[in-house]
Design a protein around this motif. Structure first.
Motif, short mmCIF file in Angstrom:
data_model
loop_
_atom_site.label_atom_id
_atom_site.label_comp_id
_atom_site.label_asym_id
_atom_site.label_seq_id
_atom_site.Cartn_x
_atom_site.Cartn_y
_atom_site.Cartn_z
N GLU A 33 5.38 -29.99 -33.56
CA GLU A 33 4.47 -29.87 -32.58
C GLU A 33 3.92 -31.00 -31.93
N SER A 34 3.73 -32.05 -32.97
CA SER A 34 3.02 -33.26 -32.54
C SER A 34 3.81 -34.40 -32.01
N PHE A 35 5.22 -34.15 -31.83
CA PHE A 35 6.09 -34.91 -31.26
C PHE A 35 6.36 -34.44 -29.82
N ASN A 36 6.22 -35.25 -29.02
CA ASN A 36 6.25 -34.95 -27.45
C ASN A 36 7.65 -35.74 -27.03
N LYS A 37 8.64 -34.88 -26.98
CA LYS A 37 10.07 -35.36 -26.58
C LYS A 37 9.86 -35.93 -25.42
N GLU A 38 9.33 -35.71 -24.38
CA GLU A 38 9.62 -36.20 -22.90
C GLU A 38 8.22 -36.99 -22.47
N LEU A 39 8.11 -38.08 -22.12
CA LEU A 39 7.08 -38.68 -21.64
C LEU A 39 7.34 -38.94 -20.04
N THR A 40 6.13 -38.43 -19.08
CA THR A 40 6.16 -38.20 -17.74
C THR A 40 5.15 -38.87 -17.30
N TYR A 41 5.53 -39.75 -16.23
CA TYR A 41 4.58 -40.47 -15.36
C TYR A 41 4.78 -40.14 -13.99
N ASN A 42 3.83 -39.17 -13.21
CA ASN A 42 4.14 -38.58 -12.15
C ASN A 42 3.02 -39.20 -11.03
N LYS A 43 3.86 -39.62 -9.81
CA LYS A 43 2.77 -39.60 -8.68
C LYS A 43 1.72 -40.75 -8.79
N LEU A 44 2.07 -41.99 -9.45
CA LEU A 44 1.03 -43.14 -9.57
C LEU A 44 1.03 -43.75 -8.30
N ARG A 45 -0.30 -43.98 -8.06
CA ARG A 45 -0.38 -44.76 -6.53
C ARG A 45 -1.17 -46.13 -6.99
N ASP A 81 12.27 -39.42 -24.47
CA ASP A 81 12.89 -39.47 -23.23
C ASP A 81 11.61 -39.82 -22.13
N VAL A 82 11.83 -40.66 -21.25
CA VAL A 82 11.07 -41.06 -20.27
C VAL A 82 11.38 -40.82 -19.00
N HIS A 83 10.17 -40.18 -18.15
CA HIS A 83 10.58 -39.81 -16.70
C HIS A 83 9.63 -40.25 -15.76
N VAL A 84 9.88 -41.56 -14.82
CA VAL A 84 8.95 -42.04 -13.92
C VAL A 84 9.34 -41.55 -12.58
N SER A 85 8.30 -40.99 -11.85
CA SER A 85 8.84 -40.00 -10.65
C SER A 85 7.66 -40.23 -9.69
N GLY A 86 7.91 -40.34 -8.27
CA GLY A 86 7.14 -40.33 -7.40
C GLY A 86 5.95 -41.38 -7.46
N CYS A 87 6.19 -42.58 -7.81
CA CYS A 87 5.23 -43.77 -7.84
C CYS A 87 5.48 -44.48 -6.97
N SER A 88 4.20 -45.29 -6.22
CA SER A 88 4.37 -46.24 -5.32
C SER A 88 3.40 -47.08 -5.47
#
Length: 401
Positions: A33-45, A81-88
């Motif tokens: 439970e403590s391990f987060n498989k996916e790291l997500t960075y969304n819509k950073l401005r 796994d890392v997902h970077v999405s919608g950043c500018s």
């Protein structure tokens, strides 16, 4: 219903793993439970994200990794796994090993992904610079993106990609070697003649870098179609002139399968990540205790160039030379000769300029020049948008202090 299902899943995970006191199964459940498989960075401005290498720091609390712009996530032998999405207009430094990485719909960003064991996928990005080491690289529908990469397999491009440039890997940070080992992109070089210095990391062996061999699948498909419809014999009949079909098919295949452009060596820039590890600090101390000027000879004999990174000079120039020396000496990915030479020429010009200032200007003139340079630098920070990155980094450093 969902809560009951979750509780049943926990019981099933723990079943059959308990020891005599019944604690081992529960420990495994908590660990999962403590391990987060996916790291997500969304819509950073206009933000700066710094995920530090895996060092013994406190793991951030809570499931939302986006709220932790600075820090380190111990992976316990497992890769995220890392997902970077919608950043500018963001600067994102993810200095860790990952299983897979996806960068999508980003504009005007600088993104560093430490090492990727599987696929690095870049989709629908514009005016972005990406630095990473990955086993495979897939690019789809990108415009004006520069890829500074290490990859043992040719990068693949699908869809509509325009003004994309490929260049060799261009940075170094403490922990890169360990990340390459964790992702299988490098192997330890075991030899009795090699003595590993803990301040410089283990000696590694990597495959050849295929950064300059990108393949556009659409153009490969067009070539295969042209070969399929071409006549079996393209040799003209003796005494006759070749027809239009023969001329079209006899064109150089390099013109038909013209890949994306490679970054000219004159435009190559070394990227310095805003992280100084303990090993780097100790190396700096070691350099300062040596001779007056520590000279790193990295160019070929005909280049006859050097980088001065000792304590004789201080300021931005010597910092640049120190960092450049780390990239050229410590990175397991050797730069091509023309790229290395251009980087050394820039460093030599900076060193000569610094020497000229200290030699030919009085202390008052030097102070006046420093004020003018600082004023111009502050104006550049504001107009270029880099002031936000500096403020974010200062804020991170103050929190850690």
């Amino acid at each position: 219903v969902e809560s009951v299902t979750k509780d049943m899943r926990k019981l099933n995970m723990g079943e059959g793993k308990e020891n005599d006191d019944g604690k081992e199964g529960m420990h495994d459940v908590l660990d999962e439970e403590s391990f987060n498989k996916e790291l997500t960075y969304n819509k950073l401005r206009g933000s700066t994200i710094l995920l530090k290498p895996n060092v013994p720091l406190q793991q951030p609390k809570g499931p939302d990794t986006d709220s932790n712009p600075s820090g380190s996530l111990p992976n316990n032998g497992r890769l995220h796994d890392v997902h970077v999405s919608g950043c500018s207009d963001a600067h994102i430094y993810l200095l860790q090993p990952f299983e897979h990485a996806t960068i999508s719909v980003c504009t005007g960003c600088t993104i560093v992904v430490g090492a990727v064991a599987g696929l690095l996928q870049v989709v629908d990005c514009e005016r972005t610079t990406i630095t990473s080491a990955a086993r495979r690289v897939l690019v789809s529908n990108c415009y004006d993106v520069t890829y500074n990469i290490f990859t043992p397999s040719p990068p693949l491009l699908v869809g509509d990609n325009r003004n994309c440039q490929f260049a060799p890997y261009n940075t170094y940070y403490d922990g890169l070697r360990e990340d390459l080992l964790a992702t299988g992109l490098a192997a330890l070089l075991v030899s009795q003649e090699i003595v590993t210095d803990p301040l410089y990391g283990p000696a590694l062996q990597c495959a050849s870098n295929k950064w300059k061999q990108p393949v556009e699948l659409a153009k490969m498909y067009d070539l295969l179609q042209a070969q399929a419809i071409a006549p079996r014999s393209t040799s003209p009949i003796p005494g006759s002139s070749p027809g239009a079909d023969d001329k079209a098919f006899s064109k150089d295949t390099d013109d038909v399968v013209k890949g994306p452009s490679l970054l000219p060596a004159s435009e190559f820039q070394v990227l310095f990540v805003p992280f100084i590890g303990e090993a780097t600090k100790e190396r700096r101390v070691r350099q300062e205790t040596m001779v007056d000027e520590f000279t790193v000879q990295t160019a070929t004999s005909e280049d006859n160039l050097s980088i001065s990174s000792g304590p004789k000079h201080s300021g931005i120039g010597s910092m640049y030379c120190n960092n450049l020396a780390d990239v050229l000496q410590l990175s397991p990915f050797q730069l091509p000769k023309e790229f290395e030479r251009k980087a050394l020429v820039k460093a030599e010009r900076m060193k000569n300029l610094q020497n000229a200032i200290q030699t030919h200007l009085t202390p008052e003139q030097q102070m006046k020049l420093e004020e003018e340079l600082n004023s111009g630098f502050r104006d550049w920070l504001v107009t270029s948008g880099n002031l936000r990155q500096v403020l974010d980094l200062v804020k991170m450093e103050s929190k850690e202090g």
